[in-house]
Design a protein around this motif. Structure first.
Motif, short mmCIF file in Angstrom:
data_model
loop_
_atom_site.label_atom_id
_atom_site.label_comp_id
_atom_site.label_asym_id
_atom_site.label_seq_id
_atom_site.Cartn_x
_atom_site.Cartn_y
_atom_site.Cartn_z
N VAL A 11 3.13 -19.32 -2.88
CA VAL A 11 3.05 -18.29 -1.84
C VAL A 11 3.76 -18.75 -0.58
O VAL A 11 4.54 -18.00 0.04
N VAL A 40 -1.87 -12.53 1.77
CA VAL A 40 -0.88 -12.63 0.69
C VAL A 40 -1.46 -13.44 -0.46
O VAL A 40 -1.29 -13.09 -1.64
N ARG A 42 7.36 -17.35 1.24
CA ARG A 42 7.43 -16.94 2.65
C ARG A 42 8.63 -17.58 3.33
O ARG A 42 9.33 -16.93 4.12
N ILE A 93 5.12 -11.20 -4.90
CA ILE A 93 4.89 -12.07 -3.74
C ILE A 93 5.89 -11.77 -2.63
O ILE A 93 5.51 -11.67 -1.45
N SER A 112 -2.88 -3.29 1.77
CA SER A 112 -2.40 -3.87 0.51
C SER A 112 -1.95 -2.79 -0.46
O SER A 112 -0.91 -2.92 -1.12
N LEU A 167 4.83 -8.59 -0.88
CA LEU A 167 3.70 -8.78 0.02
C LEU A 167 4.14 -9.39 1.35
O LEU A 167 3.70 -8.97 2.42
N TRP A 168 4.99 -10.39 1.30
CA TRP A 168 5.47 -11.01 2.54
C TRP A 168 6.32 -10.04 3.36
O TRP A 168 6.28 -10.05 4.59
N THR A 175 -2.05 -11.93 -4.16
CA THR A 175 -1.36 -12.60 -5.27
C THR A 175 -2.36 -12.96 -6.36
O THR A 175 -2.12 -12.71 -7.55
#
Length: 456
Positions: free
Chosen positions: A219, A253, A223, A234, A100, A237-238, A257
């Motif tokens: 979230v 994720v 995606r 977000i 992360s 992260l994806w 978040t």
């Protein structure tokens, strides 16, 4: 082979700890630090006896020099109850934290944050525009709520690309506030098993469910539609890759978040709430702050080019963070045996590290209860041990949002005080309620008055 001489840690008995913890936890913790004199001591909390680490040299060893040996404990003092909200990710340790941190760090470099300053400034300015009417009518405003609205508006726009609406962000803030209080029984009684019912458990579960209901659909939608070029949290992260080349799971994720919504918003909101009563009680400090803002900003909108010149404003924020640090408690677990300050630390020991304590100890600060931004004049800072002041933690786990806090908080303070003067409804400084994060004990209400010659 050299034999290292060790000694046993002193002890703060249960009878000296427990009554104060129940009555006024913040004051009781600082008193424990004072009793220690900067030495390592054990806090006798019955079956739970953690080491209290307060000296800057010892803190540097734990948080930086031997950080790999002192890890965030998954079942530790503070993390165990909060892990049910944040899960494994940027606020945990080990592989999940590494992945992360590697993915999110590029979003929070000083260079990137500096490039976002003017976008943040405009968002903050537009939100503060809404104070014009209560200022004209003389209607008091709750600064905690005002700051929540301002911060959420700016952060959701700049770091979440408006994927989370401001009303939803405000509801998440309320849920996180409920969680902060609900976990306190478990933090104060860390030996209680999670399976055993405790006060606050029902509030905690409801608040976590509300957060998931608000965030999980977003979230999942990101995606499915993520823009490969999107630089919001977000999408990043994806799109990110773990060390082995894989992607984060939906749960990871979600965890990050939730963590990033919390760490980019509520810390600034809580810390700044104490600023206004301290300025009210220290008119000389307020005058110096106003004079700097008048000289640097004047009647212009606050922008990035002004921030470097707001040196006294930065000192005020540093002093605020000394008294009300972003993170007040950083428990650590010793992986292997170690010796700190001549005291043997057995493997498996819990260590209590608390900026709230160290920042208020007379061993390291002159008149620590006094609000005095001059402590942070550059020459004094250079002569002070690094870990005498560590409101964002230290070492590899230092908060990645530190630079963001200073920019965001400076923009909020400068924009508000270049437009308005204020009077407190109640001039007293709120006490500290110790929760998962520090909270003011009372609301802070002020009446705003437009500065002559500045359009509100």
């Amino acid at each position: 082979m050299t034999t290292v001489q060790t000694r046993r840690a002193g002890s703060v008995p249960l009878r000296h700890v427990l009554p104060g913890l129940l009555r006024d936890p913040a004051r009781a913790l600082v008193e424990c630090g004072e009793r220690s004199g900067g030495d390592i001591v054990k806090l006798n909390l019955g079956s739970f006896r953690p080491f209290l680490i307060t000296h800057p040299e010892h803190l540097q060893r734990v948080l930086r020099e031997k950080a790999e040996n002192y890890v965030r404990a998954g079942d530790g003092l503070q993390w165990r109850p909060l892990k049910r909200l944040f899960g494994d990710g940027i606020l945990s340790d080990g592989e999940h934290w590494t992945n992360s941190r590697q993915i999110l760090q590029p979003l929070f470099t000083a260079r990137r944050i500096d490039g976002l300053v003017d976008r943040l400034a405009v968002a903050i300015e537009e939100s503060i525009d809404e104070l014009a009417e209560p200022a004209r009518s003389g209607q008091p405003v709750d600064m905690g709520k005002v700051q929540a609205q301002v911060v959420c508006s700016a952060i959701m726009r700049v770091f979440f690309a408006d994927k989370i609406s401001v009303p939803d962000a405000m509801r998440i803030m309320e849920a996180q506030d409920a969680i902060a209080w609900s976990v306190m029984p478990r933090i104060l009684v860390p030996w209680a098993p999670l399976a055993a019912p405790m006060p606050g458990d029902r509030t905690f579960r409801r608040a976590v469910q509300l957060i998931d209901d608000l965030l999980l659909p977003t979230v999942r939608a990101v995606r499915d539609t993520a823009d490969e070029d999107g630089d919001d949290i977000i999408s990043t992260l994806w799109r990110g890759r773990t060390e082995d080349g894989g992607r984060l799971t939906e749960r990871q994720v979600r965890n990050d978040t939730v963590a990033m919504v919390a760490t980019t918003t509520e810390t600034t909101i809580s810390v700044l709430t104490w600023l206004w009563p301290h300025l009210e009680q220290n008119p000389d400090i307020a005058t110096r702050l106003y004079e700097e803002l008048d000289r640097v900003v004047g009647d212009q909108p606050v922008r990035g080019q002004h921030l470097r010149e707001l040196r006294y404003t930065r000192q005020v924020l540093d002093e605020l963070l000394r008294l009300y640090p972003i993170g007040w408690l950083f428990p650590r677990l010793a992986v292997q045996e170690d010796v700190i300050g001549g005291v043997r630390i057995p493997a498996g020991s819990t260590l209590v590290v608390s900026p709230l304590i160290t920042h208020r100890m007379t061993q390291f600060w002159d008149r620590p209860e006094v609000f005095d931004p001059d402590r942070f004049q550059p020459e004094l800072v250079r002569g002070r041990p690094k870990y005498a002041h560590f409101p964002f933690g230290g070492g590899p786990h230092q908060c990645i949002g530190m630079h963001l806090f200073y920019l965001e908080a400076t923009l909020i303070v400068a924009t508000l005080l270049s437009r308005y003067r204020f009077r407190m409804s109640r001039p007293s400084i709120p006490g500290i309620k110790v929760a998962a994060a520090l909270r003011p004990m009372d609301r802070v209400e002020v009446t705003l008055r437009p500065v002559a010659g500045v359009a509100a």
